[in-house]
Scaffold this active site. Structure first.
Site, mmCIF file in Angstrom:
data_model
loop_
_atom_site.group_PDB
_atom_site.id
_atom_site.type_symbol
_atom_site.label_atom_id
_atom_site.label_comp_id
_atom_site.label_asym_id
_atom_site.label_seq_id
_atom_site.Cartn_x
_atom_site.Cartn_y
_atom_site.Cartn_z
ATOM 1 N N GLY A 106 49.883 -22.457 -15.329
ATOM 2 C CA GLY A 106 51.033 -23.148 -15.913
ATOM 3 C C GLY A 106 50.978 -24.639 -15.640
ATOM 4 O O GLY A 106 49.905 -25.179 -15.347
ATOM 5 N N HIS A 166 44.567 -28.252 -20.612
ATOM 6 C CA HIS A 166 44.670 -26.808 -20.897
ATOM 7 C C HIS A 166 44.631 -26.556 -22.407
ATOM 8 O O HIS A 166 44.024 -25.595 -22.877
ATOM 9 C CB HIS A 166 45.994 -26.245 -20.365
ATOM 10 C CG HIS A 166 46.127 -26.310 -18.876
ATOM 11 N ND1 HIS A 166 46.983 -27.177 -18.249
ATOM 12 C CD2 HIS A 166 45.528 -25.598 -17.887
ATOM 13 C CE1 HIS A 166 46.917 -27.013 -16.946
ATOM 14 N NE2 HIS A 166 46.041 -26.061 -16.694
ATOM 15 N N GLN A 201 45.191 -18.231 -3.810
ATOM 16 C CA GLN A 201 44.278 -19.372 -3.796
ATOM 17 C C GLN A 201 44.879 -20.625 -3.151
ATOM 18 O O GLN A 201 44.266 -21.683 -3.175
ATOM 19 C CB GLN A 201 43.749 -19.664 -5.196
ATOM 20 C CG GLN A 201 44.745 -20.198 -6.195
ATOM 21 C CD GLN A 201 44.164 -20.238 -7.598
ATOM 22 O OE1 GLN A 201 44.017 -19.219 -8.259
ATOM 23 N NE2 GLN A 201 43.818 -21.427 -8.079
ATOM 24 N N ASP A 229 37.177 -28.633 -12.768
ATOM 25 C CA ASP A 229 36.994 -27.735 -11.622
ATOM 26 C C ASP A 229 35.554 -27.227 -11.636
ATOM 27 O O ASP A 229 35.288 -26.037 -11.863
ATOM 28 C CB ASP A 229 37.989 -26.576 -11.712
ATOM 29 C CG ASP A 229 39.420 -27.069 -11.629
ATOM 30 O OD1 ASP A 229 39.786 -27.645 -10.599
ATOM 31 O OD2 ASP A 229 40.167 -26.909 -12.612
ATOM 32 N N SER A 234 45.591 -33.823 -14.652
ATOM 33 C CA SER A 234 45.789 -32.714 -13.715
ATOM 34 C C SER A 234 47.273 -32.424 -13.577
ATOM 35 O O SER A 234 48.108 -33.338 -13.663
ATOM 36 C CB SER A 234 45.219 -33.114 -12.342
ATOM 37 O OG SER A 234 45.778 -32.309 -11.324
ATOM 38 N N SER A 235 47.601 -31.153 -13.344
ATOM 39 C CA SER A 235 49.012 -30.787 -13.129
ATOM 40 C C SER A 235 49.557 -31.510 -11.901
ATOM 41 O O SER A 235 50.765 -31.702 -11.772
ATOM 42 C CB SER A 235 49.141 -29.282 -12.907
ATOM 43 O OG SER A 235 48.533 -28.588 -13.961
ATOM 44 N N ARG A 236 48.670 -31.895 -10.978
ATOM 45 C CA ARG A 236 49.129 -32.521 -9.732
ATOM 46 C C ARG A 236 49.338 -34.029 -9.880
ATOM 47 O O ARG A 236 49.830 -34.664 -8.945
ATOM 48 C CB ARG A 236 48.157 -32.200 -8.598
ATOM 49 C CG ARG A 236 48.235 -30.718 -8.189
ATOM 50 C CD ARG A 236 47.334 -30.389 -7.023
ATOM 51 N NE ARG A 236 47.638 -29.093 -6.448
ATOM 52 C CZ ARG A 236 46.868 -27.998 -6.590
ATOM 53 N NH1 ARG A 236 45.775 -28.038 -7.312
ATOM 54 N NH2 ARG A 236 47.233 -26.860 -6.027
HETATM 55 O O1 PAF Z 1 41.980 -23.262 -12.747
HETATM 56 C C1 PAF Z 1 43.060 -22.656 -12.575
HETATM 57 O O2 PAF Z 1 44.100 -23.023 -13.111
HETATM 58 C C2 PAF Z 1 43.097 -21.448 -11.653
HETATM 59 O O3 PAF Z 1 42.225 -21.604 -10.580
HETATM 60 C C3 PAF Z 1 42.812 -20.120 -12.394
HETATM 61 C C4 PAF Z 1 41.417 -20.091 -12.954
HETATM 62 C C5 PAF Z 1 43.832 -19.932 -13.500
HETATM 63 C C6 PAF Z 1 42.946 -18.953 -11.413
HETATM 64 O O4 PAF Z 1 44.210 -18.874 -10.865
#
Ligand code: PAF
Length: 273
Positions: A22, A28, A52, A141, A176-178
């Site tokens: 999200g 995305h 994670q 990533d 980035s979301s951050r």
């Molecule tokens: O890249 C991400 O947003 C996350 O690491 C993923 C691949 C959705 C797994 O939670």
């Protein structure tokens, strides 16, 4: 989700899958665009995967706006949004994890020792549930992408992994979301990450092959910004993520830097002639 996915495949359609946590942004949505290019039916997931996040990380404050995200995905042509709950993904008796210890200990794994175990476990579950033909991930990533490709090969998933180039702001900062955590001064300073990667590229084009010298130049450029706190600057072999001293073959230059509360990552891949 499983029965819908089976039905779509029985109808002869190919499923493209975009897993996310999200807090969606243009990066995305570019993954969705790529999924649409190669498949007929697009499934996205939103699941903020607790496995994670480390104990001191931003799980609780991770930005969430599911309705806004759903609208963005729908407008971009996503057919189904899958949003499982924590309990559905990890019921009390849950006990399985997936780990690739060698690839997961390098780069981000050094300061986030349980992160990739969490990523691999959730992606493995999502792949089993959604059963896509193709899954799409961002190159920002880079380590995640390399690890997931290896997991898919090692565990015979039969899912094709596609990589999409990093989406950037006009000043080069990787989206980035951050980034929303950045203060205005930190936001001004943060593009130095990409600028230092471009500086490294230039040095290499001018025949510099000594990894330490290149890393020193990157470090000097980033340290110039008072709000930056370097986590790591690494140059590794892209295949196995081992350290490179003299540059040759396909290499990954990867950087992680803290700006206040935001830990930002970026990278470039270069093939040394
Ligand atoms: O890249 C991400 O947003 C996350 O690491 C993923 C691949 C959705 C797994 O939670």
């Amino acid at each position: 989700m499983k029965s819908i996915s089976r039905k779509i495949k029985n109808e002869g359609e190919k499923i493209g899958f975009v897993p996310t946590m999200g807090a969606l942004h243009e990066g995305h949505l570019k993954l969705v665009d790529t999924a649409k290019k190669y498949t007929d039916f697009i499934i996205a997931s939103i699941f903020v995967n607790p496995l994670q996040f480390g104990a001191s990380e931003d799980l609780r404050s991770y930005p969430k706006d599911i309705h806004y995200d759903a609208k963005l995905l729908e407008n971009r042509g996503t057919n189904i949004l899958f949003t499982p709950s924590d309990k559905e993904m990890y019921p009390e008796e849950y006990d399985t994890s997936i780990e690739l210890p060698k690839l997961s200990s390098a780069l981000c794994g050094a300061t986030r020792p349980t992160h990739f175990k969490g990523v691999c476990t959730v992606v493995c579950k999502l792949f089993n549930i959604v059963a896509p033909n193709i899954a799409i991930f961002g190159e920002k990533d880079a380590q995640q992408l390399i690890i997931l490709k290896k997991m898919v090969a090692d565990l015979n998933f039969g899912i094709k992994i596609l990589a999409v180039p990093t989406a950037r702001e006009s000043d080069g900062l990787a989206i980035s979301s951050r980034n929303i955590y950045l203060s205005s001064q930190e936001r001004k300073d943060a593009p130095v990450i990409y600028q230092s990667l471009m500086l490294a590229k230039k040095l290499i084009e001018n025949r510099e092959r000594n990894a330490k010298k290149i890393k020193d130049e990157i470090r000097n450029a980033i340290s110039d910004k008072l709000t930056a706190k370097i986590d790591y600057i690494d140059i590794v072999n892209k295949k196995d993520l081992t350290q490179v001293n003299i540059l040759e073959g396909e290499i990954l230059i990867a950087i992680a830097v803290w700006f206040g509360k935001a830990r930002l990552i970026d990278n470039i891949t270069l093939r040394i002639p």
